[in-house]
Design an enzyme around this catalytic site. Structure first.
Site, short mmCIF file in Angstrom:
data_model
loop_
_atom_site.label_atom_id
_atom_site.label_comp_id
_atom_site.label_asym_id
_atom_site.label_seq_id
_atom_site.Cartn_x
_atom_site.Cartn_y
_atom_site.Cartn_z
N LYS A 174 -7.21 1.27 -6.09
CA LYS A 174 -8.38 1.25 -6.96
C LYS A 174 -7.92 1.31 -8.41
CE LYS A 174 -10.79 5.02 -8.19
NZ LYS A 174 -10.29 6.02 -9.13
N HIS A 204 -8.59 6.73 -1.70
CA HIS A 204 -7.77 7.81 -1.12
C HIS A 204 -8.60 8.97 -0.57
CE1 HIS A 204 -8.15 9.96 -4.97
NE2 HIS A 204 -7.82 11.04 -4.29
N LYS A 208 -8.42 11.89 3.26
CA LYS A 208 -8.55 13.34 3.34
C LYS A 208 -9.10 13.73 4.70
CE LYS A 208 -9.59 13.87 -1.59
NZ LYS A 208 -8.45 14.54 -2.18
N GLU A 242 -13.73 18.89 -11.25
CA GLU A 242 -12.28 19.03 -11.43
C GLU A 242 -12.01 19.93 -12.62
OE1 GLU A 242 -9.89 15.32 -10.58
OE2 GLU A 242 -11.69 14.46 -11.44
N ASP A 261 -14.80 5.63 -12.43
CA ASP A 261 -13.62 6.25 -11.84
C ASP A 261 -13.93 6.92 -10.50
OD1 ASP A 261 -10.90 7.07 -11.88
OD2 ASP A 261 -11.45 9.04 -12.68
N HIS A 266 -15.20 7.12 -4.54
CA HIS A 266 -15.08 8.42 -3.88
C HIS A 266 -16.43 9.08 -3.56
CE1 HIS A 266 -11.09 7.71 -5.04
NE2 HIS A 266 -11.05 8.35 -6.18
N LYS A 366 -14.79 16.30 -15.29
CA LYS A 366 -13.47 16.87 -15.56
C LYS A 366 -13.63 18.08 -16.47
CE LYS A 366 -10.74 12.75 -14.77
NZ LYS A 366 -10.20 13.12 -13.47
C1 BG6 Z 1 -8.79 9.40 -8.71
C2 BG6 Z 1 -9.35 9.36 -10.10
O1 BG6 Z 1 -9.13 8.23 -8.02
O2 BG6 Z 1 -9.29 10.53 -8.03
C3 BG6 Z 1 -9.00 10.63 -10.85
O3 BG6 Z 1 -8.84 8.23 -10.80
C4 BG6 Z 1 -9.44 11.85 -10.07
O4 BG6 Z 1 -9.56 10.64 -12.15
C5 BG6 Z 1 -8.95 11.77 -8.62
O5 BG6 Z 1 -8.90 12.99 -10.70
C6 BG6 Z 1 -9.55 12.88 -7.78
O6 BG6 Z 1 -8.91 12.90 -6.54
P1 BG6 Z 1 -8.53 14.26 -5.82
O7 BG6 Z 1 -7.87 13.84 -4.56
O8 BG6 Z 1 -7.63 15.02 -6.76
O9 BG6 Z 1 -9.83 14.95 -5.61
#
Ligand code: BG6
Length: 519
Positions: A174, A204, A208, A242, A261, A266, A366
């Site tokens: 991505k 990704h 998980k 986050e 993003d 996600h 964030k």
């Molecule tokens: C990524 C984003 O795809 O996912 C990031 O580009 C983000 O900005 C991250 O921090 C979050 O993934 P995880 O696995 O840390 O929750």
């Protein structure tokens, strides 16, 4: 409590993946060292890779094979020492790492130079002669602007052609596009070169364990499903908070923002897992079709409605977990007058029979108070006639929370009687923690995805229609925010996001779950 059982990345009876060559474009990049190598190392520890497995790293940086190996060995050692990232290990298991390191090859070349692909083809042919197989996975760990070019060059060099001697698959990272039109254009471009069954578009979050678990919980247990609809559910809240800021990714983030993003990919994976209908089977296409269907049912707001049902925020100075944070606009590679959002809250409606009139509120940001990804299902309030006019007070609605990270589990909140002679209600939580039952191996999430690609299981990857459905559902917000009037609300670093996001809930008589550091 039952005895903990081991929940490995792979089921204990999983076969090692077939022999293959993993060609990584962007071999000197961040993703390769931070995630791909640790994931391959974990797979090697689990003996999930074939002895004839090999990695060919491709990058423009002039370097020899020994240098490439030394560079990745040093970065693995640093990851173990520093800890705190996606990769956790008390020490580097040298046997497993040497197994991988001994299989690392390197090819210097520009991604848009046909000569790079001619030399790659030679290497793969040589390997096919030596090993009797021509299986190859091309992993695009590059900047997105190279996705189309690399695939076209691979095609022109005949490298995407599958034969009885081997498969040819392409993994695409991505972000896949920056809006609906660009994602459609990229899909059209790459589908001219490779078939959909050869394309593995990564999100990704799907690697998980607990995200995959949502489907099992919903469909392997009889008691959720009868309640899982507009008759019983008041609303759903999906949160991905986050604590990190944009760190060294200012340039990327300036052009991207929180919505692009996190949301069409996600957050929508979490939404789809929560809201999809039961697929006919766990077959890749059955699951992906149901997910696409539910995202397609997300209501497309008019530009005006999109403005009313969204909040954009940007972090200001503050302190996160005791660490001072500077404002987003003072981060490296960020414009001092930037209006890029680092937080977004949306109200979405899903226009289908099951979810009509049940709002789905999603928020991600964030530099917030805690790191927490969770899905909270708030049920409708029980009839309160019984308790009206008594000291008991009114019961609060039941709340079911799927905790995705950092501590994985499920909790159910319900009312119980506070001990004493009068009937008074107290709220209690029934709490299931994954770690109490399953001894999970540390995982970056990429292990499952790489392994699935090697065995040819695309269930956890995004089909073209899944990607396009995601972009199409966020497009009204992108269009609305592109107007000059679209402002951004500042929020204090280490807080819960902008006040305007609270107002978005309040006007519906609802509230976000607090983001306190507890649990
Ligand atoms: C990524 C984003 O795809 O996912 C990031 O580009 C983000 O900005 C991250 O921090 C979050 O993934 P995880 O696995 O840390 O929750």
């Amino acid at each position: 409590m039952s005895t903990p059982v081991s929940a490995r990345h792979l089921p204990d009876d999983a076969e090692p993946a077939p022999p293959s060559t993993l060609v990584v474009f962007g071999a000197s990049g961040d993703l390769t060292k931070r995630l791909l190598m640790p994931a391959l190392y974990n797979l090697a520890r689990e003996k999930a890779l074939d002895p004839a497995f090999e990695v060919i790293g491709v990058d423009h940086l002039e370097r020899g094979e020994d240098d490439f190996r030394a560079y990745l060995t040093t970065s693995m050692q640093a990851l173990v020492k520093e800890g705190g990232g996606e990769f956790e290990a008390a020490r580097l298991d040298l046997q497993a790492w040497n197994w991988i390191a001994g299989r690392l090859r390197y090819l210097t070349g520009d991604f848009d130079d046909p000569e790079t692909y001619r030399r790659l083809a030679e290497r793969l042919e040589k390997r096919a002669k030596e090993n009797g197989h021509a299986n190859a996975v091309f992993y695009l760990a590059t900047a997105p602007r190279f996705f189309g070019t690399v695939i076209e060059r691979l095609g022109a060099a005949g490298l995407t052609r599958e034969t009885e001697k081997g498969f040819r698959r392409i993994v695409i990272e991505k972000p896949f596009g920056t809006d609906l039109a660009s994602a459609e254009a990229l899909n059209r471009r790459i589908l001219k070169i490779a078939g959909e069954s050869q394309l593995y578009r990564i999100d990704h979050f799907l690697g998980k364990e607990t995200v995959q678990n949502i489907m099992v919980l919903r469909f392997a247990n009889g008691f959720f499903e009868p309640l899982w609809n507009r008759d019983h559910i008041d609303h759903v809240q999906i949160t991905a908070a986050e604590t990190v800021g944009v760190e060294h990714r200012g340039r990327f983030y300036e052009a991207t923002g929180a919505l692009r993003d996190m949301v069409p990919n996600h957050m929508f994976q979490l939404l789809a897992m929560t809201a999809m209908e039961a697929p006919n089977s766990f077959g890749a296409d059955a699951v992906r079709s149901e997910k696409a269907k539910v995202i397609e049912a997300v209501r497309r707001w008019s530009p005006e409605e999109a403005g009313e049902n969204s909040v954009r925020g940007q972090y200001d100075a503050g302190s996160v977990l005791g660490r001072p944070m500077r404002p987003y606009t003072q981060e490296p590679d960020v414009a001092p007058d930037s209006t890029t959002e680092t937080y977004v809250a949306l109200k979405l409606m899903i226009d289908n029979w099951r979810w009509a009139s049940v709002p789905f509120y999603i928020r991600t940001g964030k530099s917030m108070a805690v790191r927490r990804t969770e899905i909270a299902i708030q049920f409708k309030q029980a009839p309160s006639i019984l308790f009206r006019g008594t000291p008991a007070g009114l019961p609060d609605p039941n709340l079911l929370v799927f905790r995705i990270q950092p501590s994985e589990g499920i909790s159910l909140r319900f009312a119980a009687k506070v001990p004493g002679r009068t009937v008074r209600l107290g709220e209690v939580d029934m709490d299931f923690r994954y770690s109490d039952y399953f001894a999970a191996e540390p995982s970056t999430g990429y292990e499952t995805l790489i392994y699935d690609c090697l065995i040819g299981d695309p269930t956890l990857f995004q089909r073209a229609d899944n990607i396009e459905a995601g972009w199409s559902a966020v497009q009204p917000f992108l269009d609305c925010w592109a107007q000059p009037s679209g402002g951004v609300h500042l929020y204090k670093s280490g807080g819960s996001g902008p006040l305007a996001a609270d107002a978005l809930m309040k006007r519906d008589g609802r509230a976000w779950l607090p983001l306190s550091p507890a649990v």
